[in-house]
Design a protein around this motif. Structure first.
Motif, PDB file in Angstrom:
ATOM      1  N   SER A  22      39.674  78.649  57.614  1.00 45.11           N
ATOM      2  CA  SER A  22      40.494  77.676  56.882  1.00 45.11           C
ATOM      3  C   SER A  22      41.593  78.434  56.164  1.00 45.11           C
ATOM      4  N   GLU A  94      35.516  68.886  62.087  1.00 47.47           N
ATOM      5  CA  GLU A  94      36.903  69.329  61.857  1.00 47.47           C
ATOM      6  C   GLU A  94      37.771  68.144  61.434  1.00 47.47           C
ATOM      7  N   HIS A  95      37.641  67.041  62.156  1.00 42.38           N
ATOM      8  CA  HIS A  95      38.508  65.895  61.856  1.00 42.38           C
ATOM      9  C   HIS A  95      38.165  65.278  60.516  1.00 42.38           C
ATOM     10  N   ARG A  99      41.603  68.160  59.768  1.00 39.64           N
ATOM     11  CA  ARG A  99      42.194  69.083  60.728  1.00 39.64           C
ATOM     12  C   ARG A  99      43.374  68.440  61.435  1.00 39.64           C
ATOM     13  N   ARG A 101      46.324  69.555  64.248  1.00 31.32           N
ATOM     14  CA  ARG A 101      46.830  70.624  65.125  1.00 31.32           C
ATOM     15  C   ARG A 101      48.311  70.437  65.346  1.00 31.32           C
ATOM     16  N   ASP A 107      48.695  77.015  60.998  1.00 33.20           N
ATOM     17  CA  ASP A 107      47.858  76.883  59.813  1.00 33.20           C
ATOM     18  C   ASP A 107      47.009  75.621  59.932  1.00 33.20           C
ATOM     19  N   ARG A 108      45.790  75.671  59.365  1.00 34.50           N
ATOM     20  CA  ARG A 108      44.904  74.518  59.468  1.00 34.50           C
ATOM     21  C   ARG A 108      43.898  74.509  58.332  1.00 34.50           C
ATOM     22  N   THR A 109      43.507  73.249  57.975  1.00 33.23           N
ATOM     23  CA  THR A 109      42.493  73.126  56.915  1.00 33.23           C
ATOM     24  C   THR A 109      41.137  73.608  57.403  1.00 33.23           C
ATOM     25  N   ASP A 111      39.018  75.138  61.104  1.00 34.43           N
ATOM     26  CA  ASP A 111      38.829  75.406  62.533  1.00 34.43           C
ATOM     27  C   ASP A 111      37.392  75.888  62.704  1.00 34.43           C
TER      28      ASP A 111
END
Ligand SMILES: Nc1ncnc2c1ncn2[C@@H]1O[C@H](COP(=O)(O)OP(=O)(O)OP(=O)(O)O)[C@@H](O)[C@H]1O
Ligand SMILES: Nc1nc2c(c(=O)[nH]1)N=C(CO)CN2
Length: 179
Positions: A22, A94-95, A99, A101, A107-109, A111
């Motif tokens: 994250s 993830e969702h 998340r 994409r 960058d992502r909250t 993975d």
């Protein structure tokens, strides 16, 4: 065509290894919530979780010191889910944590990668096992070795030896922002 082994419900629970990352939002809260969600999911028992590590973002062109740094960790679970049901669960978690994409390796909250599912190997693009880049990522190997010092990446070798072959690591143990 999807390999039939990927949809096979195992006769006995299987040890699987998941890697978390994250680099946006409240990273620690996100990873902790994801672990809790996985531990509460039917067909999943959380066996071990590593500490979290602060790591420099890796982009397709190399390390990016300008990007927000990641928190990374690894968990071992025991699961009665088929490989694809485990992947579907991982995607749901993830969702549930926002998340989005946008770009490859952006960058992502949150993975979550499936590093290993027992000793299953798969070259199916939907679920490649072991994860095709786990062996070259210190941010996977270091936390994994913490919970499994004898970890092996099938087809690649022992995780400790793979780690020794990588450039000097940029990981530090995350001490926590709120403690
Ligand atoms: N072992 C695996 N674990 C998780 N996803 C996988 C795996 N093998 C294949 N995939 C597929 O990869 C797709 C893209 O995954 P994702 O968006 O998490 O990639 P990424 O995090 O940007 O990059 P990387 O896979 O290098 O970590 C997923 O939709 C999934 O079907
Ligand atoms: N430090 C770090 N860099 C990354 C990570 C990650 O988890 N940690 N994940 C990526 C794609 O999954 C791309 N780059």
């Amino acid at each position: 065509m999807t390999d039939s082994l990927l949809v096979t419900v195992p006769a006995h629970p299987i040890d699987a290894v998941l890697a978390f990352g994250s680099n946006l939002g409240d990273r620690e809260a996100t990873v902790e919530a994801a672990l809790a969600a996985l531990a509460a999911a039917p067909g999943v028992e959380l066996v071990a979780a590593s500490r979290l590590y602060e790591t420099v973002a890796v982009k397709p062109d190399g390390v990016d010191h300008e990007a927000p740094s990641y928190l990374n960790g690894v968990a071992r679970i025991r699961t009665g889910l088929s490989p694809l049901d485990l992947l579907a669960l991982v995607h749901r978690v993830e969702h549930a944590h926002g998340r989005v994409r946008v770009e490859r390796w952006g960058d992502r909250t949150l993975d979550i990668d499936v590093v290993l599912y027992g000793d299953l190997t798969s070259d199916d693009a939907t679920l490649t096992l072991p994860h095709p880049r786990a062996h070259e990522r210190d941010f996977v190997l270091v936390p994994w070795l913490e919970i499994d010092p004898d970890a092996v990446v099938p087809g690649r070798g022992r995780a400790d030896e793979l780690l020794r072959g990588l450039p000097t690591s940029t990981l530090t143990v995350y001490a926590g922002e709120r403690r």
